[in-house]
Design an enzyme around this catalytic site. Structure first.
Site, PDB file in Angstrom:
ATOM      1  N   LYS A 146       0.851  -1.191   0.000  1.00 42.67           N
ATOM      2  CA  LYS A 146       0.000   0.000   0.000  1.00 42.67           C
ATOM      3  C   LYS A 146       0.883   1.236   0.000  1.00 42.67           C
ATOM      4  CE  LYS A 146      -3.958   1.883   2.630  1.00 42.67           C
ATOM      5  NZ  LYS A 146      -4.793   1.693   3.849  1.00 42.67           N
TER       6      LYS A 146
ATOM      7  N   SER B 268      -9.743   1.460   2.685  1.00 43.71           N
ATOM      8  CA  SER B 268      -8.895   2.274   1.845  1.00 43.71           C
ATOM      9  C   SER B 268      -7.810   1.490   1.107  1.00 43.71           C
ATOM     10  CB  SER B 268      -8.220   3.350   2.690  1.00 43.71           C
ATOM     11  OG  SER B 268      -7.341   2.756   3.640  1.00 43.71           O
TER      12      SER B 268
ATOM     13  N   SER C 169      -9.934  -0.929   6.932  1.00 44.36           N
ATOM     14  CA  SER C 169      -9.346  -0.707   5.603  1.00 44.36           C
ATOM     15  C   SER C 169      -8.613  -1.902   5.008  1.00 44.36           C
ATOM     16  CB  SER C 169      -8.394   0.489   5.631  1.00 44.36           C
ATOM     17  OG  SER C 169      -9.117   1.694   5.593  1.00 44.36           O
TER      18      SER C 169
END
Lengths: 474, 88
Positions: A76, A151, A175
């Site tokens: 990420k 996310s 997330s």
């Protein structure tokens, strides 16, 4: 790439395949489909190939590169790699190359894993769909008209699309688990403090935790075993070790007390409730005792979270001032430069949360909002602790719905926040939880069931998760 | 609030955000009315105390690498525009 990380690593270690060919396979898959899915913000083609050569050379020389030898990995883009652009999905970090590498990445590389690139996310990890990324959303590989969740949506897509067998995300209010559920993956949020946050760009420091996406519970355990453990560089990192996750995989659930929690089900679509109940039956058939339980305090989590997380974010994001790194919009004096930089650099959701947090922390409202939310956090944590006196783990839905369409929730932030309803309480308490794929909905979109455990009892999640994985509908 | 957060909003944005933040705060009414007087506010998942390390010299981040990320530098310092109200 359909092989598991553990299979790839064992094949690379035995010489049955090379890291170079594995990396090539991964890069080819990305080149073939990522223009459409947009999982990656940056693919480190050269770096990955070079790292593969190093792994293969080690094998050639008779050295063991480690338990993740040659395993391609997606990160990420709020995880720092020294010298590699890190954006957090924001324009405000334009051009920034971190001067240090996150502890988790150092550990994974030391174990032989090969970072392939940085994945898309909602700006500063604030969102549930990747629609808040300054660089455009990612698409769900199961149906490209649907969001992948967020996310950590890009990291979920990277695994679900078969680019890489495992990836890392961060979970502040769900997330990792929410996009895992939306994309048909295993997603694990470890106990707060088991994984070092050093090198994770801060959103809400008392809630943030790094964790993996994987196709299998076993792969999630394998990668977690590498990233867990005390780190002196993170003062909130736990010093007392972490449970044996690999050993938990074969332990079964005989005699385990599983709380089927109505407050992790009510409000979910019928097809999701049905799968959670089917999951409970699988566990019961494997020898677990299913106990119906209500924890109404969990319902208050959403309100507490959407005051606490923005409050911490408003403080953490004060550092983006155009002085030391990233974007600067020039003005004659510093104060005007700060305002112009932040106004141009932050997107709508980040601004919304910064203002909400600033409000919750402001004199006159501090006790009513921030203080009350902190007490509610205690209330929820106490309620979970009480529940764990009568059950070993909790079972519920990960999300109220399957993956939704682009634009469905953009205009109404509250409707977007509601998709985190079932994942938030875990973060508030600092406890671990895992989402495991279990069946699909009427439209064919994946459904995730969620298992929650007390802090430091992460092994229970893998015990239960492994049984659910075997018993999941084909 | 935008001013405190060092943000500038257009009149349209003020209108949108006011409505959106209002609806978020309205949702928080469910905790605003609770009597939680006896509960200790919780700022962190676990009780943590100050963490110290031995007072020995360890490598730190590279100064030049850090400065290379800044929008403007001069003589190993971060450089910004005027801070006080009057020009020099």
């Amino acid at each position: 790439m359909t092989e598991s990380a553990s299979k790839i690593a064992s094949d690379v270690r035995s010489g049955a395949r090379t890291a170079a060919s594995t990396v090539k396979e991964s890069l080819d898959a990305i080149a073939a489909r990522d223009a459409e899915l947009h999982a990656f913000l940056y693919v480190d083609d050269l770096g990955a190939r070079a790292a593969a050569i190093v792994v293969d050379a080690a094998i050639e020389a008779g050295r063991d590169p480690g338990p993740l030898a040659g395993v391609p990995l997606a990160l990420k883009d709020n995880l720092c790699v020294r010298g590699v652009a890190t954006t957090c999905g924001s324009k405000i970090l334009n051009g920034w190359k971190p001067p240090y590498t996150a502890t988790v990445i150092e550990r994974l590389v030391a174990a032989g894993a090969i970072p392939i690139g940085k994945t898309n996310l909602d700006e500063f990890a604030m969102g549930s769909s990747t629609e808040n990324s300054a660089f455009g959303p990612s698409r769900n590989p199961h149906d490209t008209s649907k969001v992948p969740g967020g996310s950590s949506g890009g990291s979920a897509v990277a695994v679900a699309a078969g680019y890489v067998p495992v990836s890392l995300g961060s979970d502040t209010g769900g997330s990792i688990r929410q996009p895992a559920a939306f994309c048909g993956l295993v997603g694990y949020k470890p106990t707060y403090g088991h994984v070092s946050r050093y090198g994770l760009v801060a959103f809400s420091s008392s809630l943030d935790q790094i964790g993996p996406f994987a196709n299998t519970v076993g792969d999630a355990a394998l990668i977690s075993t590498v990233i867990c453990g005390h780190d002196p560089a993170d003062s909130t990192s736990l010093r007392d070790g972490y449970p044996d996750l690999m050993g938990a995989l074969e332990r079964g659930v005989a005699g385990l007390r599983v709380g089927l929690c109505s407050d992790l089900l009510d409000g979910a679509d019928d097809e999701i409730v049905a799968q959670v109940r089917a999951a409970a039956q699988v566990l019961e058939a494997a020898g677990a005792e299913i106990i119906d339980i209500a924890i109404p305090e969990l319902r208050l989590g959403l309100s507490a979270y959407y005051l606490l997380a923005p409050a911490e974010a408003s403080s953490n994001l004060a550092r983006y001032d155009g002085v030391r790194f990233g974007l600067r919009v020039e003005r004659d004096d510093v104060a005007a430069m700060n305002v112009a930089t932040r106004t141009a650099g932050f997107g709508a959701e980040v601004k919304r949360r910064i203002m909400l947090g600033t409000y919750a922390l402001s004199a006159g409202y501090y006790d009513a909002y921030y203080g009350q939310a902190q007490k509610t956090r205690r209330l929820i944590t106490n309620a979970l602790d009480n529940a764990y006196a009568s059950v070993d783990v909790l079972l519920g839905a990960t999300t109220p719905t399957t993956a939704f369409g682009f634009g469905d929730k953009v205009a109404d932030p509250m409707s977007m926040y509601l998709s985190d309803l079932f994942t938030i309480p875990t973060n508030l308490a600092g406890h671990p939880a895992i989402s495991v794929p279990f069946g699909v909905g009427a439209t064919g979109m994946p459904i995730g069931v969620q298992i929650l455990a007390p802090g430091r009892k992460d092994d229970l999640l893998f015990q239960v998760g492994a049984v659910l994985e075997k018993g999941a509908p084909a | 609030m935008a001013g405190l957060a060092r943000l500038e909003l257009s009149p349209e944005e003020v209108e949108t955000y006011t409505a959106q933040l209002g609806s978020i705060l309205a949702h928080a009414d469910d905790i605003a009315g609770l009597d939680l007087g006896g509960l200790e506010p919780m700022a962190h998942p676990f009780d943590i105390e100050n963490v110290f390390r031995p007072d020995t010299v360890t490598p730190s981040l590279e100064r030049d690498e850090l400065l290379s990320q800044a929008p403007d530098v001069e003589r190993n310092r971060f450089k910004v525009g005027r801070i006080l109200g009057e020009a020099p």
